[in-house]
Design a protein around this motif. Structure first.
Motif, PDB file in Angstrom:
ATOM      1  N   CYS A   1     -24.619 -30.208  -2.634  1.00  0.00           N
ATOM      2  CA  CYS A   1     -24.102 -31.481  -2.096  1.00  0.00           C
ATOM      3  C   CYS A   1     -25.090 -32.183  -1.166  1.00  0.00           C
ATOM      4  O   CYS A   1     -24.844 -33.312  -0.745  1.00  0.00           O
ATOM      5  N   HIS A   2     -26.183 -31.492  -0.836  1.00  0.00           N
ATOM      6  CA  HIS A   2     -27.251 -32.095  -0.038  1.00  0.00           C
ATOM      7  C   HIS A   2     -26.947 -32.228   1.456  1.00  0.00           C
ATOM      8  O   HIS A   2     -27.735 -32.794   2.211  1.00  0.00           O
ATOM      9  N   THR A   3     -25.796 -31.726   1.934  1.00  0.00           N
ATOM     10  CA  THR A   3     -25.550 -31.763   3.383  1.00  0.00           C
ATOM     11  C   THR A   3     -26.442 -30.746   4.078  1.00  0.00           C
ATOM     12  O   THR A   3     -27.139 -29.957   3.428  1.00  0.00           O
ATOM     13  N   PHE A   4     -26.442 -30.748   5.415  1.00  0.00           N
ATOM     14  CA  PHE A   4     -27.222 -29.761   6.153  1.00  0.00           C
ATOM     15  C   PHE A   4     -26.526 -28.410   6.108  1.00  0.00           C
ATOM     16  O   PHE A   4     -25.320 -28.307   6.289  1.00  0.00           O
ATOM     17  N   THR A   5     -27.306 -27.375   5.878  1.00  0.00           N
ATOM     18  CA  THR A   5     -26.758 -26.024   5.900  1.00  0.00           C
ATOM     19  C   THR A   5     -27.884 -25.032   6.146  1.00  0.00           C
ATOM     20  O   THR A   5     -29.057 -25.353   5.938  1.00  0.00           O
ATOM     21  N   GLU A   6     -27.513 -23.848   6.610  1.00  0.00           N
ATOM     22  CA  GLU A   6     -28.512 -22.793   6.770  1.00  0.00           C
ATOM     23  C   GLU A   6     -28.626 -21.958   5.509  1.00  0.00           C
ATOM     24  O   GLU A   6     -29.559 -21.171   5.356  1.00  0.00           O
ATOM     25  N   ALA A   7     -27.635 -22.087   4.607  1.00  0.00           N
ATOM     26  CA  ALA A   7     -27.608 -21.286   3.386  1.00  0.00           C
ATOM     27  C   ALA A   7     -28.202 -22.086   2.222  1.00  0.00           C
ATOM     28  O   ALA A   7     -28.543 -23.244   2.357  1.00  0.00           O
ATOM     29  N   GLU A   8     -28.336 -21.434   1.077  1.00  0.00           N
ATOM     30  CA  GLU A   8     -28.772 -22.144  -0.126  1.00  0.00           C
ATOM     31  C   GLU A   8     -27.756 -23.211  -0.502  1.00  0.00           C
ATOM     32  O   GLU A   8     -28.086 -24.338  -0.822  1.00  0.00           O
ATOM     33  N   VAL A   9     -26.480 -22.765  -0.480  1.00  0.00           N
ATOM     34  CA  VAL A   9     -25.366 -23.641  -0.830  1.00  0.00           C
ATOM     35  C   VAL A   9     -24.370 -23.590   0.335  1.00  0.00           C
ATOM     36  O   VAL A   9     -24.083 -22.511   0.859  1.00  0.00           O
ATOM     37  N   CYS A  10     -23.848 -24.753   0.751  1.00  0.00           N
ATOM     38  CA  CYS A  10     -23.013 -24.811   1.956  1.00  0.00           C
ATOM     39  C   CYS A  10     -21.645 -24.170   1.716  1.00  0.00           C
ATOM     40  O   CYS A  10     -21.235 -23.944   0.575  1.00  0.00           O
ATOM     41  N   SER A  11     -20.920 -23.914   2.802  1.00  0.00           N
ATOM     42  CA  SER A  11     -19.645 -23.205   2.695  1.00  0.00           C
ATOM     43  C   SER A  11     -18.608 -24.031   1.938  1.00  0.00           C
ATOM     44  O   SER A  11     -17.767 -23.461   1.234  1.00  0.00           O
ATOM     45  N   THR A  12     -18.652 -25.345   2.052  1.00  0.00           N
ATOM     46  CA  THR A  12     -17.695 -26.187   1.323  1.00  0.00           C
ATOM     47  C   THR A  12     -17.924 -26.057  -0.181  1.00  0.00           C
ATOM     48  O   THR A  12     -16.979 -25.872  -0.952  1.00  0.00           O
ATOM     49  N   CYS A  13     -19.171 -26.154  -0.606  1.00  0.00           N
ATOM     50  CA  CYS A  13     -19.473 -26.053  -2.043  1.00  0.00           C
ATOM     51  C   CYS A  13     -19.150 -24.661  -2.590  1.00  0.00           C
ATOM     52  O   CYS A  13     -18.864 -24.516  -3.779  1.00  0.00           O
ATOM     53  N   ARG A  14     -19.220 -23.644  -1.716  1.00  0.00           N
ATOM     54  CA  ARG A  14     -18.923 -22.275  -2.170  1.00  0.00           C
ATOM     55  C   ARG A  14     -17.430 -21.975  -2.207  1.00  0.00           C
ATOM     56  O   ARG A  14     -17.023 -20.943  -2.747  1.00  0.00           O
ATOM     57  N   ASP A  15     -16.613 -22.865  -1.601  1.00  0.00           N
ATOM     58  CA  ASP A  15     -15.187 -22.594  -1.436  1.00  0.00           C
ATOM     59  C   ASP A  15     -14.449 -22.784  -2.767  1.00  0.00           C
ATOM     60  O   ASP A  15     -14.270 -23.914  -3.234  1.00  0.00           O
ATOM     61  N   SER A  16     -14.002 -21.680  -3.374  1.00  0.00           N
ATOM     62  CA  SER A  16     -13.397 -21.764  -4.715  1.00  0.00           C
ATOM     63  C   SER A  16     -12.000 -22.387  -4.679  1.00  0.00           C
ATOM     64  O   SER A  16     -11.444 -22.727  -5.718  1.00  0.00           O
ATOM     65  N   ARG A  17     -11.431 -22.551  -3.473  1.00  0.00           N
ATOM     66  CA  ARG A  17     -10.101 -23.171  -3.386  1.00  0.00           C
ATOM     67  C   ARG A  17     -10.166 -24.689  -3.494  1.00  0.00           C
ATOM     68  O   ARG A  17      -9.153 -25.355  -3.626  1.00  0.00           O
ATOM     69  N   ARG A  18     -11.352 -25.243  -3.404  1.00  0.00           N
ATOM     70  CA  ARG A  18     -11.460 -26.710  -3.459  1.00  0.00           C
ATOM     71  C   ARG A  18     -11.414 -27.173  -4.908  1.00  0.00           C
ATOM     72  O   ARG A  18     -11.818 -26.466  -5.827  1.00  0.00           O
ATOM     73  N   ASP A  19     -10.922 -28.400  -5.086  1.00  0.00           N
ATOM     74  CA  ASP A  19     -10.739 -28.963  -6.420  1.00  0.00           C
ATOM     75  C   ASP A  19     -12.074 -29.486  -6.956  1.00  0.00           C
ATOM     76  O   ASP A  19     -12.535 -30.561  -6.564  1.00  0.00           O
ATOM     77  N   ALA A  20     -12.676 -28.739  -7.874  1.00  0.00           N
ATOM     78  CA  ALA A  20     -14.016 -29.078  -8.371  1.00  0.00           C
ATOM     79  C   ALA A  20     -14.004 -30.250  -9.343  1.00  0.00           C
ATOM     80  O   ALA A  20     -15.056 -30.694  -9.796  1.00  0.00           O
ATOM     81  N   ARG A  21     -12.802 -30.769  -9.642  1.00  0.00           N
ATOM     82  CA  ARG A  21     -12.754 -31.940 -10.534  1.00  0.00           C
ATOM     83  C   ARG A  21     -13.075 -33.228  -9.779  1.00  0.00           C
ATOM     84  O   ARG A  21     -13.381 -34.246 -10.390  1.00  0.00           O
ATOM     85  N   LEU A  22     -12.951 -33.176  -8.456  1.00  0.00           N
ATOM     86  CA  LEU A  22     -13.170 -34.364  -7.634  1.00  0.00           C
ATOM     87  C   LEU A  22     -14.495 -34.255  -6.882  1.00  0.00           C
ATOM     88  O   LEU A  22     -14.790 -33.223  -6.279  1.00  0.00           O
ATOM     89  N   LEU A  23     -15.278 -35.328  -6.914  1.00  0.00           N
ATOM     90  CA  LEU A  23     -16.548 -35.360  -6.184  1.00  0.00           C
ATOM     91  C   LEU A  23     -16.566 -36.619  -5.329  1.00  0.00           C
ATOM     92  O   LEU A  23     -16.541 -37.739  -5.863  1.00  0.00           O
ATOM     93  N   CYS A  24     -16.574 -36.435  -4.019  1.00  0.00           N
ATOM     94  CA  CYS A  24     -16.515 -37.566  -3.098  1.00  0.00           C
ATOM     95  C   CYS A  24     -17.902 -37.827  -2.513  1.00  0.00           C
ATOM     96  O   CYS A  24     -18.523 -36.922  -1.953  1.00  0.00           O
ATOM     97  N   VAL A  25     -18.370 -39.073  -2.639  1.00  0.00           N
ATOM     98  CA  VAL A  25     -19.714 -39.428  -2.192  1.00  0.00           C
ATOM     99  C   VAL A  25     -19.635 -40.095  -0.827  1.00  0.00           C
ATOM    100  O   VAL A  25     -18.978 -41.134  -0.683  1.00  0.00           O
ATOM    101  N   VAL A  26     -20.279 -39.487   0.191  1.00  0.00           N
ATOM    102  CA  VAL A  26     -20.283 -40.060   1.544  1.00  0.00           C
ATOM    103  C   VAL A  26     -21.722 -40.278   2.000  1.00  0.00           C
ATOM    104  O   VAL A  26     -22.657 -39.737   1.423  1.00  0.00           O
ATOM    105  N   GLU A  27     -21.865 -41.087   3.065  1.00  0.00           N
ATOM    106  CA  GLU A  27     -23.212 -41.388   3.556  1.00  0.00           C
ATOM    107  C   GLU A  27     -23.784 -40.256   4.406  1.00  0.00           C
ATOM    108  O   GLU A  27     -24.975 -39.955   4.308  1.00  0.00           O
TER     109      GLU A  27
END
Lengths: 195, 195
Positions: free
Chosen positions: A59-85
């Motif tokens: 998602c390109h946000t700041f994180t210390e990991a390869e992939v951020c905790s939000t993107c790793r969260d399997s409970r989130r609805d992966a059908r929706l992608l919200c674009v923010v600044e």
């Protein structure tokens, strides 16, 4: 005063957004006089953040990991992608509790006057991300400023050209507003989108 | 977001005077996204200033030396001792070009509401400094705020009790102002009309 360590600190503080020479002096004097521990902590925090923070590969946000905790969260609805600044905008959406999908953080917005184009905000990477299997809707949640609208418009065109479903946050009268004080463009949109 | 390096940076920036959580986030994002070199420079400048800056043994302002360059300057009129609250106030007086004597920098002001008394602003050290041979006049140039006036009043009483000639910057500086923000012409007039 010709004190290089002090002048260097004031100059470095002036590079912070929204900090002029008076504020920088005030900050420097405050730190040296009342909060040397805070100054040491800030120095460490800066060095630490620069060393450790990078961008999430999804998602390109700041994180210390390869992939951020939000993107790793399997409970989130992966059908929706919200674009923010910005990550701050993402945090505001999270606090609203109204969204459980995934994000793509542009880390900027198109701003022709500042020479910032679609390439500078990672539009290509967004198109790749949105084209991944499973994404059913891209929600454009860039700001409702001139630059945010330009960004949304450009991204919508590119996403639609690839056959993706694209939506935009609704415009309308903000909660808690007196109609009298709402700008006319907002009222006109709210009227047009009434439901 | 649960990113400790980022959260730590935001927390450290919030300790700066006048910086709330939104500004701190904005600063952190700006540094990480657009100015990592600036972040590294600020970290170095902070560590450097904390390590090197100390107080002048004569006037108590910030300096890297034992005694600051102003106090060492033999061209200055050692008969005059001007008492200011902060190095920023001293800098404003210097820019006005109306004063060629020496300084004593309180690095604060008496503020009963904040629990800051005469002892906290080095009044005892000022009395010793003012009692040195050669000092003919002590000019009180604390701010014309409630705290500045209280400070001037308390210092004037203590200095006069030791037989010293004490003057105050002339009224003409608008009441309620911080000296640092007063225009230079007004400062120059106030210096000329001191009584």
């Amino acid at each position: 005063m010709a004190e290089p360590a002090l002048d260097g600190l004031v100059d470095a503080l002036r590079r912070l957004p929204g900090v002029g020479v008076k504020s920088a002096q005030r900050m420097a004097f405050h730190l040296l006089q009342h909060d040397r521990d805070g100054a040491r902590r800030l120095a460490t925090a800066l060095a630490d953040a620069v060393k450790r923070m990078r961008h999430c590969q999804r998602c390109h946000t700041f994180t210390e990991a390869e992939v951020c905790s939000t993107c790793r969260d399997s409970r989130r609805d992966a059908r929706l992608l919200c674009v923010v600044e910005t990550p701050a905008d993402q945090a505001a959406l999270e606090r609203s509790g109204s969204y459980k999908g995934l994000y793509f953080v542009l880390m900027g917005r198109i701003s022709p006057l500042d020479g910032v184009g679609a390439g500078d905000i990672g539009a290509e990477r967004l198109l790749e991300r949105a084209a991944e299997a499973g994404v059913e809707e891209v929600i454009l949640a860039t700001g409702f400023t001139a630059e945010g609208e330009v960004t949304a418009h450009a991204l919508a065109a590119a996403l639609k050209a690839r056959g993706l479903k694209v939506t935009r946050l609704a415009r309308g009268v903000p909660a808690g507003s007196e109609l009298e004080y709402v700008d006319l463009g907002t009222i006109a949109h709210a009227m047009g989108d009434r439901r």
